[in-house]
Scaffold this active site. Sequence first.
Site, PDB file in Angstrom:
ATOM      1  N   ASP A 504       0.846  -1.203   0.000  1.00 61.52           N
ATOM      2  CA  ASP A 504       0.000   0.000   0.000  1.00 61.52           C
ATOM      3  C   ASP A 504       0.877   1.246   0.000  1.00 61.52           C
ATOM      4  OD1 ASP A 504       1.089  -0.409   2.462  1.00 61.52           O
ATOM      5  OD2 ASP A 504      -0.759  -0.157   3.601  1.00 61.52           O
ATOM      6  N   GLU A 505       1.738   1.342  -0.998  1.00 61.74           N
ATOM      7  CA  GLU A 505       2.661   2.456  -1.093  1.00 61.74           C
ATOM      8  C   GLU A 505       2.808   2.823  -2.584  1.00 61.74           C
ATOM      9  OE1 GLU A 505       5.892   2.186   1.595  1.00 61.74           O
ATOM     10  OE2 GLU A 505       6.405   4.274   1.269  1.00 61.74           O
ATOM     11  N   GLU A 782      14.051  -5.016  -1.106  1.00 63.11           N
ATOM     12  CA  GLU A 782      14.179  -3.796  -0.316  1.00 63.11           C
ATOM     13  C   GLU A 782      15.311  -3.915   0.699  1.00 63.11           C
ATOM     14  OE1 GLU A 782      10.538  -2.769   1.666  1.00 63.11           O
ATOM     15  OE2 GLU A 782      11.141  -0.680   1.842  1.00 63.11           O
TER      16      GLU A 782
END
Length: 928
Positions: A504-505, A782
């Site tokens: 949700d980014e 990431e």
Amino acid sequence: MTIRYLFIVTSTLLLTFLSTCDKTRVLKPEGLIISEGFKNPVGFYNSKPTFSWILPVSEQIKSQSAYQIVVATSKSNLPDNPDLWDSEKQESSKSTFVKYQGKELKSRQKVFWQVRFWNQDENASEWSEINSFELGLLNNNDWQAKWAGLDTAKDSIKGVRKFLMHRPQYLRKGFELSSDVVSARLYITAKGVFDVYLNGKDVSDDVMTPGWTPYNHRIETLTYDVSDFLETGNNAIAVELASGWHSGRISRRTALYDNFLSPKILCQLEVVMKDGSKQTIISDESWKGTTNGPIRLAGIYDGEVYDANFEMPNWNTATFDDSNWELVEVETISKDVKLAPKRHLTVKNQLVLTDVEIVSVDENSAVFNLKQNMVGVPKVKVPMKKDDTLKIRFSEMLLSDGTFYTKNYRSAKSTDYYIAVSDGIIEYTPKFTFHGFQFLELSGYDKNAKPDASWVQGIAQHSNFEKNGTFTSSHDKLNQLQSNITWGLRDNFFDIPTDCPQRDERLGWTGDAQVIAPTSLFNYDVHAFWTAWLQSLRENQSEHKDGMVPFIVPDVLQTKNGSSGWGDAAVIIPWDIYNATGDITVLEESYESAKKWVGYYQSKVKDKTYIPIMHSFGDWLQPYPSKTGKGGNRGDTPKELIHTAFFAHSAHLVSKIASVLGKTEDEKKYKKLYNTIASAFENEFFDGNGRLTGEIQTQTSYLLAIHFDLLKPETKIKAQKHLLEEIKNADYHLGTGFLGTPILPKVLDDMGEIDMMYKILFKETYPSWFYSINQGATTMWERWNSYSKADGYNPQPMNSLNHYAYGAIGEWMYERIAGIASLEPGYKKIRIAPIPNTEFLRSASASVKTPYGKASSSWVIEDDSFNLDVVIPPNTTAEIHIPNATQNNLLVNGNALKEASNLKLIRSDNNTLKLLAEPGSYNIQTKL
Ligand code: BGC
């Protein structure tokens, strides 16, 4: 004599033969583009384009001595009657980004152009093919249309975390055309995302148009040539419209700019008839709409719901009866939001992954593996029973029990649903969402059917740029790393550069963009992609009087602060683009913005002169736990050190940009500022022994100080030793986060510590590039340990398996492992300087489509000889550096160096021979 050498000799002979047939005949220019890489565009955004072309590869063509561009309103005027512009013969070697200086061009205007050049011997080429471009609607007052759509806010649905969602809309308008159509243009955009049809036919294969800009400043418009879609008599235009980034859930907010206002479309169809008349169909209050269509819900994070029971056969054709649909509401165009033709290419379906494997099947569901972490949508072809709901779930990886790892999607539901209207095989591809996934789970299909791998395909989507470079080597893991880097780039270039594509980014984080830009420019033709995003950056920056650049662009977070290392994207990326392309336009466009960002640092200086106090994400995601216990994700490199280092670096770059733009006063002013900040930096953070004064030593602190040239030469030498010490303490592992990682190879390289860099790059243990590959990564992660076979997933929810930042090593792989770099902006001068390391590699090879044509560098170690093949495009020169070579042990195309034409020795230092090469192909051999 090697086969390669034989090939070169034969092709040279052939070319010589061909060229002697007609001494003065010079082949015509090729690869014509305007501005940032557009080929014959329709709906172009810029009335002051630049022109570029490539000189063909031929024995006769080394360089350009002059050029002439002619521009006209019609094809038949060329080349003799250029009624818009005749550059006349210009004595210049410039073949890229030549500015248009003719008559003013207007919205809708179609323009034709061609170019010729004179070679080094003053022989003129033939004229190029005629190319064209057509401008879009450049001004808001070109639009007669009104924003139109249904009020979907009033019937909104509660979605994830009670965020409100709009129902997607189906909008249409029937119209009559009085005579045959000669040509037609559709100008269209949306507050939301749309798909448009004319007479039932999809107008384009663009995805999620118009894309994402700061909608409170600018909304991009699309132009389609729809001349073949229309007919005399009854026609219909029809649009599917969903929330997208404009009105949907994005970041932590619902609908940022419009306070949850309903999506709307804006469209203007301009038709020229055979009888010469014109007819314009616009979006207005006469349009009809419904929310009772099959796409019931659609959101970027949460997925799509499609109910086939709501399908409306022929709803997008002229024969459809829309009498029970509602009339739309309209809004006039506001002056405050600029409507501008899209300045880079749209997202499209790029690749279909068909090599799918079934991982597991139980009584309710089946799990499919696409074998590559990807971004886009699935295409499913599944047997279903009437009224059953097919549920499609996604995940990037599986948990050890074979179930889905979705914790890292955080609140993004990333699930699609399809409800069947009858028994039979359904085919479905969601339209107004996208997912980041490798695995897909289906449930709700016909239980009598046996799941088959053919049920699922993956459609990979990204902005529509071409490949620009290739890199390959003799080492499988290094090749896998290159594959992970390039997948990671494409996956996250979804109209804007995003941090990640799945949770949700999915936001335009400026820091991530800043670190990956150079690597991206090697691999893809992303010139226009970046300059478009930089315009958005400037627009968001303009909201802040103090010059602040928000953390993300478009700034849906409505950031209050700027972060060092992140906001610097405003300065660093234009500079990188200029170096890769040679296009000065990006510097002109970004100059004020770059200065303002430096001004922002200045405004943050409080008590200590030149040491700003502000926000920083630090050396984000430094691999080892913080030694202070306070650093968290931000690592241990002191914030003030990072602010001051980037303050100095950005001031330095502004001074360099000023120099390119001929702004001498500014050049001096910012150079002085940089020098002053640098000495404040050294005083504050380093002692006389070149050691950091703070208690905690980090690799990144030393790297920033050294790479940004912030230390006196004598301090720098000492600091370099401390850096090596730090690396040794980490047992030759990197200890760097987002900010330190891209510069680690550059610093070690400058220090001559090539072997150490190879050692770090080829490490297999944590933290390292190969570590994640050993754990199964097919994209960049990431965190270095987002997942490990031994410990499973990193417990942090912020754990994207598709985050490009650490892929920044790709730049060094091109520049130094294979050996191609731009030595003068836009590869006008090329450096071929591979640094082979025999411990790890037997060969490496890269090619780059430079603005002058393809350059390549390819080396292989065969027995005891080092063999390098190089291609240098016309109108450039190259410096070729051959390590461990002497004049006597070097062969060029099979002959001794002194016999080589087109290649001269410049100097020889530290066992490296430096040669100056003219355009051509070379095989260079030396004994190891
Ligand atoms: C993003 C990063 C970004 C960071 C800022 C994260 O949530 O995914 O990549 O740069 O926030 O600290």
